[in-house]
Each structure stands twice: as structure tokens, then as C-alpha cells.
Design a protein around this motif. Structure first.
Motif, PDB file in Angstrom:
ATOM      1  N   MET A  14       0.943  -1.114  -0.260  1.00 15.19           N
ATOM      2  CA  MET A  14       0.023   0.032   0.186  1.00 15.19           C
ATOM      3  C   MET A  14       0.879   1.247  -0.046  1.00 15.19           C
ATOM      4  SD  MET A  14      -3.211   0.721   2.525  1.00 15.19           S
ATOM      5  CE  MET A  14      -4.304   2.067   2.122  1.00 15.19           C
ATOM      6  N   ASP A  15       0.800   1.874  -1.258  1.00 14.67           N
ATOM      7  CA  ASP A  15       1.721   3.071  -1.372  1.00 14.67           C
ATOM      8  C   ASP A  15       1.228   4.324  -0.626  1.00 14.67           C
ATOM      9  OD1 ASP A  15      -0.144   4.143  -2.889  1.00 14.67           O
ATOM     10  OD2 ASP A  15       0.828   3.872  -4.913  1.00 14.67           O
ATOM     11  N   GLY A  16       2.165   5.493  -0.488  1.00  8.03           N
ATOM     12  CA  GLY A  16       1.731   6.474   0.124  1.00  8.03           C
ATOM     13  C   GLY A  16       0.568   7.268  -0.436  1.00  8.03           C
ATOM     14  N   VAL A  17       0.171   7.233  -1.709  1.00  6.97           N
ATOM     15  CA  VAL A  17      -0.989   7.895  -2.381  1.00  6.97           C
ATOM     16  C   VAL A  17      -2.169   7.287  -1.779  1.00  6.97           C
ATOM     17  CG1 VAL A  17      -2.442   8.596  -4.319  1.00  6.97           C
ATOM     18  CG2 VAL A  17       0.205   8.910  -4.400  1.00  6.97           C
ATOM     19  N   SER A  18      -2.094   5.722  -1.863  1.00  2.07           N
ATOM     20  CA  SER A  18      -3.385   5.100  -1.398  1.00  2.07           C
ATOM     21  C   SER A  18      -3.699   5.339   0.162  1.00  2.07           C
ATOM     22  CB  SER A  18      -3.258   3.686  -1.560  1.00  2.07           C
ATOM     23  OG  SER A  18      -3.200   3.329  -2.844  1.00  2.07           O
ATOM     24  N   THR A  19      -2.350   5.465   0.991  1.00  3.41           N
ATOM     25  CA  THR A  19      -2.429   5.667   2.350  1.00  3.41           C
ATOM     26  C   THR A  19      -3.138   6.946   2.679  1.00  3.41           C
ATOM     27  OG1 THR A  19      -0.586   4.226   2.573  1.00  3.41           O
ATOM     28  CG2 THR A  19      -1.232   5.402   4.421  1.00  3.41           C
ATOM     29  N   MET A  20      -2.402   8.017   1.916  1.00  7.65           N
ATOM     30  CA  MET A  20      -2.705   9.352   2.157  1.00  7.65           C
ATOM     31  C   MET A  20      -4.326   9.287   2.078  1.00  7.65           C
ATOM     32  SD  MET A  20      -1.102  12.028   3.354  1.00  7.65           S
ATOM     33  CE  MET A  20      -2.693  12.348   4.187  1.00  7.65           C
ATOM     34  N   SER A  21      -4.892   8.620   0.829  1.00  8.04           N
ATOM     35  CA  SER A  21      -6.174   8.768   0.447  1.00  8.04           C
ATOM     36  C   SER A  21      -7.222   8.510   1.677  1.00  8.04           C
ATOM     37  CB  SER A  21      -6.722   7.937  -0.631  1.00  8.04           C
ATOM     38  OG  SER A  21      -7.932   8.134  -1.059  1.00  8.04           O
ATOM     39  N   TRP A  22      -6.756   7.229   2.193  1.00  7.72           N
ATOM     40  CA  TRP A  22      -7.408   6.676   3.323  1.00  7.72           C
ATOM     41  C   TRP A  22      -7.502   7.601   4.688  1.00  7.72           C
ATOM     42  CZ3 TRP A  22      -6.340   5.238   8.444  1.00  7.72           C
ATOM     43  CH2 TRP A  22      -7.342   4.332   8.908  1.00  7.72           C
ATOM     44  N   LEU A  23      -6.346   8.129   5.007  1.00 12.01           N
ATOM     45  CA  LEU A  23      -6.293   9.196   5.926  1.00 12.01           C
ATOM     46  C   LEU A  23      -7.183  10.448   5.665  1.00 12.01           C
ATOM     47  CD1 LEU A  23      -2.424   9.290   6.652  1.00 12.01           C
ATOM     48  CD2 LEU A  23      -4.185   8.319   8.193  1.00 12.01           C
ATOM     49  N   LYS A  24      -7.146  10.848   4.556  1.00 12.99           N
ATOM     50  CA  LYS A  24      -8.216  11.960   4.175  1.00 12.99           C
ATOM     51  C   LYS A  24      -9.667  11.439   4.434  1.00 12.99           C
ATOM     52  CE  LYS A  24      -9.555  15.160   0.509  1.00 12.99           C
ATOM     53  NZ  LYS A  24      -9.442  15.553  -0.904  1.00 12.99           N
ATOM     54  N   GLU A  25     -10.019  10.203   4.301  1.00 14.78           N
ATOM     55  CA  GLU A  25     -11.334   9.925   4.440  1.00 14.78           C
ATOM     56  C   GLU A  25     -11.597   9.688   5.998  1.00 14.78           C
ATOM     57  OE1 GLU A  25     -14.455   6.251   3.046  1.00 14.78           O
ATOM     58  OE2 GLU A  25     -12.613   6.477   2.249  1.00 14.78           O
ATOM     59  N   HIS A  26     -10.624   9.061   6.694  1.00 14.33           N
ATOM     60  CA  HIS A  26     -10.997   8.586   8.179  1.00 14.33           C
ATOM     61  C   HIS A  26     -10.431   9.539   9.132  1.00 14.33           C
ATOM     62  CE1 HIS A  26     -11.594   4.874   5.716  1.00 14.33           C
ATOM     63  NE2 HIS A  26     -12.468   4.694   6.464  1.00 14.33           N
ATOM     64  N   PHE A  27      -9.170  10.147   8.781  1.00  9.23           N
ATOM     65  CA  PHE A  27      -8.635  11.113   9.841  1.00  9.23           C
ATOM     66  C   PHE A  27      -8.041  12.242   9.010  1.00  9.23           C
ATOM     67  CE2 PHE A  27      -8.090   6.845  11.301  1.00  9.23           C
ATOM     68  CZ  PHE A  27      -8.800   6.803  12.574  1.00  9.23           C
ATOM     69  N   PRO A  28      -9.075  13.046   8.693  1.00 18.56           N
ATOM     70  CA  PRO A  28      -8.502  14.360   7.717  1.00 18.56           C
ATOM     71  C   PRO A  28      -7.721  15.398   8.394  1.00 18.56           C
ATOM     72  CG  PRO A  28     -11.020  14.406   8.441  1.00 18.56           C
ATOM     73  CD  PRO A  28     -10.484  13.172   8.924  1.00 18.56           C
ATOM     74  N   GLU A  29      -7.681  15.498   9.811  1.00 18.94           N
ATOM     75  CA  GLU A  29      -6.797  16.422  10.589  1.00 18.94           C
ATOM     76  C   GLU A  29      -5.541  15.875  10.894  1.00 18.94           C
ATOM     77  OE1 GLU A  29      -8.246  19.337  11.223  1.00 18.94           O
ATOM     78  OE2 GLU A  29      -9.695  18.607   9.927  1.00 18.94           O
ATOM     79  N   GLN A  30      -5.304  14.402  10.605  1.00 14.28           N
ATOM     80  CA  GLN A  30      -3.839  14.100  10.803  1.00 14.28           C
ATOM     81  C   GLN A  30      -2.882  14.749  10.138  1.00 14.28           C
ATOM     82  OE1 GLN A  30      -2.773  11.192  12.838  1.00 14.28           O
ATOM     83  NE2 GLN A  30      -1.026  12.395  12.222  1.00 14.28           N
ATOM     84  N   LYS A  31      -1.972  15.300  10.656  1.00 18.85           N
ATOM     85  CA  LYS A  31      -0.803  15.825   9.992  1.00 18.85           C
ATOM     86  C   LYS A  31       0.259  14.708   9.529  1.00 18.85           C
ATOM     87  CE  LYS A  31      -0.914  20.153  12.950  1.00 18.85           C
ATOM     88  NZ  LYS A  31      -0.398  20.853  13.907  1.00 18.85           N
ATOM     89  N   THR A  32       0.567  14.927   8.220  1.00 18.74           N
ATOM     90  CA  THR A  32       1.481  14.021   7.431  1.00 18.74           C
ATOM     91  C   THR A  32       2.237  14.731   6.460  1.00 18.74           C
ATOM     92  OG1 THR A  32      -0.596  12.302   7.270  1.00 18.74           O
ATOM     93  CG2 THR A  32       1.099  11.895   6.117  1.00 18.74           C
ATOM     94  N   LEU A  33       3.457  14.171   6.612  1.00 16.23           N
ATOM     95  CA  LEU A  33       4.576  14.812   5.739  1.00 16.23           C
ATOM     96  C   LEU A  33       4.745  13.577   4.783  1.00 16.23           C
ATOM     97  CD1 LEU A  33       6.918  16.922   7.875  1.00 16.23           C
ATOM     98  CD2 LEU A  33       5.582  17.592   5.649  1.00 16.23           C
ATOM     99  N   ALA A  34       4.954  14.030   3.409  1.00 19.57           N
ATOM    100  CA  ALA A  34       5.297  12.956   2.471  1.00 19.57           C
ATOM    101  C   ALA A  34       6.783  12.858   2.126  1.00 19.57           C
ATOM    102  CB  ALA A  34       4.856  13.082   1.098  1.00 19.57           C
ATOM    103  N   LEU A  35       7.451  11.742   2.159  1.00 21.62           N
ATOM    104  CA  LEU A  35       8.892  11.323   2.125  1.00 21.62           C
ATOM    105  C   LEU A  35       8.930  10.780   0.668  1.00 21.62           C
ATOM    106  CD1 LEU A  35       9.512   9.462   5.317  1.00 21.62           C
ATOM    107  CD2 LEU A  35      10.274  11.897   4.838  1.00 21.62           C
ATOM    108  N   THR A  36      10.088  11.306  -0.027  1.00 23.68           N
ATOM    109  CA  THR A  36      10.367  10.989  -1.336  1.00 23.68           C
ATOM    110  C   THR A  36      11.723  11.359  -1.977  1.00 23.68           C
ATOM    111  OG1 THR A  36       9.765  11.696  -3.770  1.00 23.68           O
ATOM    112  CG2 THR A  36      10.062  13.396  -2.172  1.00 23.68           C
ATOM    113  N   MET A  37      12.116  10.501  -2.861  1.00 17.46           N
ATOM    114  CA  MET A  37      13.541  10.406  -3.150  1.00 17.46           C
ATOM    115  C   MET A  37      13.728  11.237  -4.266  1.00 17.46           C
ATOM    116  SD  MET A  37      15.487   8.138  -1.569  1.00 17.46           S
ATOM    117  CE  MET A  37      16.800   7.621  -2.953  1.00 17.46           C
ATOM    118  N   GLU A  38      13.009  11.629  -5.132  1.00 16.39           N
ATOM    119  CA  GLU A  38      12.872  12.619  -6.169  1.00 16.39           C
ATOM    120  C   GLU A  38      11.734  13.575  -6.251  1.00 16.39           C
ATOM    121  OE1 GLU A  38      10.412   9.567  -7.083  1.00 16.39           O
ATOM    122  OE2 GLU A  38      12.605   9.010  -6.960  1.00 16.39           O
ATOM    123  N   HIS A  39      11.885  14.711  -6.854  1.00 13.68           N
ATOM    124  CA  HIS A  39      11.153  15.915  -6.751  1.00 13.68           C
ATOM    125  C   HIS A  39       9.946  15.429  -7.854  1.00 13.68           C
ATOM    126  CE1 HIS A  39       8.967  19.574  -7.326  1.00 13.68           C
ATOM    127  NE2 HIS A  39       9.604  19.997  -6.293  1.00 13.68           N
TER     128      HIS A  39
END
Length: 209
Positions: free
Chosen positions: A63-88
Motif C-alpha cells: 500500500m503506497d503513500g498515495v493510497s494511504t494518504m487517501s485513506w487518511l483523508k477519508e478517516h482522519f482528515p486532521e492527521q498531520k502528514t509529511l510525504a517522504l520522497t527520493m525525487e521531486h
């Protein structure tokens, strides 16, 4: 009381190093290190303590970051999250922001900038990378009244996954005209990239994501 962090990253060595760095900061501590989004879902569903900030890798198996972020948006929209990435990767980063990410961190970030990112998310709710850091000094009272209706229309399109070419087709304009809108907005909003423009628009509620 220390601010709490959950790290979600499938690269064990990197995740452990990041954990050590977070724990070296006086005001922060890592609650848990997880390997993918599914483990994070299981963690939340088990009613474990919710962290102040999640550091979420974008590219992970199961389950990648985009899918996880989508789930968080639906269930815990106030959760503060920072994305980690190797490239811009502009397209993926914008997608993460649209899903609710409060910013993104390149994995080769300096420790001082990493700490600044955590403090920015805690204080203002968002982190802007060095390329657009000047935006952090602007307040929501900034005057947006000089944006034209067409510029606002362009801004809403730009805060999507559409390419500039697709935006031009949607607005029935030439690519050259779209380039003009982009440069105008960069200047008016005092940002230097599309990601910066999207983050600024989301942070200041100029557009609805």
C-alpha cells in the motif's frame, strides 16, 4: 510533553536512521516504525495512540503513500502528514497534497531543515521546502483581490493532476497563454514552482481540494 512521530517507510536502514534522528531532537519521539500503508491502517484500527505527525514514504509495496494518504483523508482528515520522497516528482507530490499531505521532504534533506519541517507543521500546519520557504512568512491576510477570474480558474486547474497542456485544452486557451497565467501567479503569490503554488493555495484556502 514530546511531540510524537510515526514513520512509514519500507527501507529499513533509512527508517531506522530517521528514527534515530527524530529521537535525538529534544521535543520529539518516534512511537512506531512501519513498513507500508497497510501496517499504518492496522495500527490506527487497533486504536493505538495517534501521532502528532506521520512521515509517509510515497513509494512502498502493498500500500503506497498515495493510497494511504487517501485513506487518511477519508478517516482522519486532521492527521498531520509529511510525504517522504527520493525525487521531486511534481505530479505525485501534488497528488499527495490534494489528498491532505502538509508538505513533502526529500530524503537527502539536512537534519536542520528536517527539524524545521517538523516545527513548521506543528506551528503553522504546513511545511514549505527551501525553494518556496519565503511563503512561510506570508499570512492568510495576504491580498488575493488582484487575481482575475481567469487566473482563479487557472489556479483551480493547476491544483489538480492535469498537465499544463490539459489545462490549456480545458480552458480553450493556447499553451502560451497558460504560460502567461502561470508566470503571473508565480509572481503574485511569490512562489517558484507549481508545487509551491498548490501548497500556498491549499494552506490559505484559496482553492478547495
Amino acid at each position: 510533553m514530546k511531540k510524537t512521530i510515526v514513520i512509514v517507510d519500507d527501507h529499513t536502514l533509512f527508517a531506522q536512521s530517521l528514527q534515530g534522528l527524530v529521537n535525538s531532537f529534544q521535543e520529539y519521539e518516534v512511537l512506531k516504525v512501519l513498513k507500508n500503508g497497510q501496517e499504518l491502517l492496522d495500527y490506527f484500527k487497533a486504536n493505538h495512540k495517534r501521532p502528532d505527525i506521520i512521515l509517509l514514504d510515497i513509494r512502498m509495496p502493498i500500500m503506497d503513500g498515495v493510497s494511504t494518504m487517501s485513506w487518511l483523508k477519508e478517516h482522519f482528515p486532521e492527521q498531520k502528514t509529511l510525504a517522504l520522497t527520493m525525487e521531486h516528482d511534481e505530479e505525485i507530490i501534488i497528488k499527495m497534497i490534494r489528498m491532505g499531505s502538509r508538505g513533502y521532504l526529500l530524503k537527502d534533506i539536512e537534519p536542520e531543515e528536517f527539524l524545521y519541517a517538523l516545527e513548521s507543521v506543528n506551528s503553522s500546519g504546513y511545511y514549505f521546502s527551501e525553494e518556496i520557504v519565503e511563503v512561510m512568512d506570508l499570512h492568510t491576510s495576504k491580498n488575493y483581490g488582484d487575481l482575475t477570474n481567469r487566473e482563479m480558474e487557472f489556479l483551480n486547474h493547476a491544483c489538480s493532476e492535469k498537465t499544463y497542456k490539459e489545462v490549456a485544452e480545458e480552458m480553450h486557451l493556447s499553451p502560451k497563454t497558460i504560460d502567461g497565467y502561470r508566470e503571473s501567479l508565480f509572481s503574485k503569490l511569490q512562489v517558484k514552482s507549481r508545487v509551491g503554488m498548490v501548497l500556498f493555495a491549499v494552506k490559505n484556502n484559496i482553492v478547495r481540494i
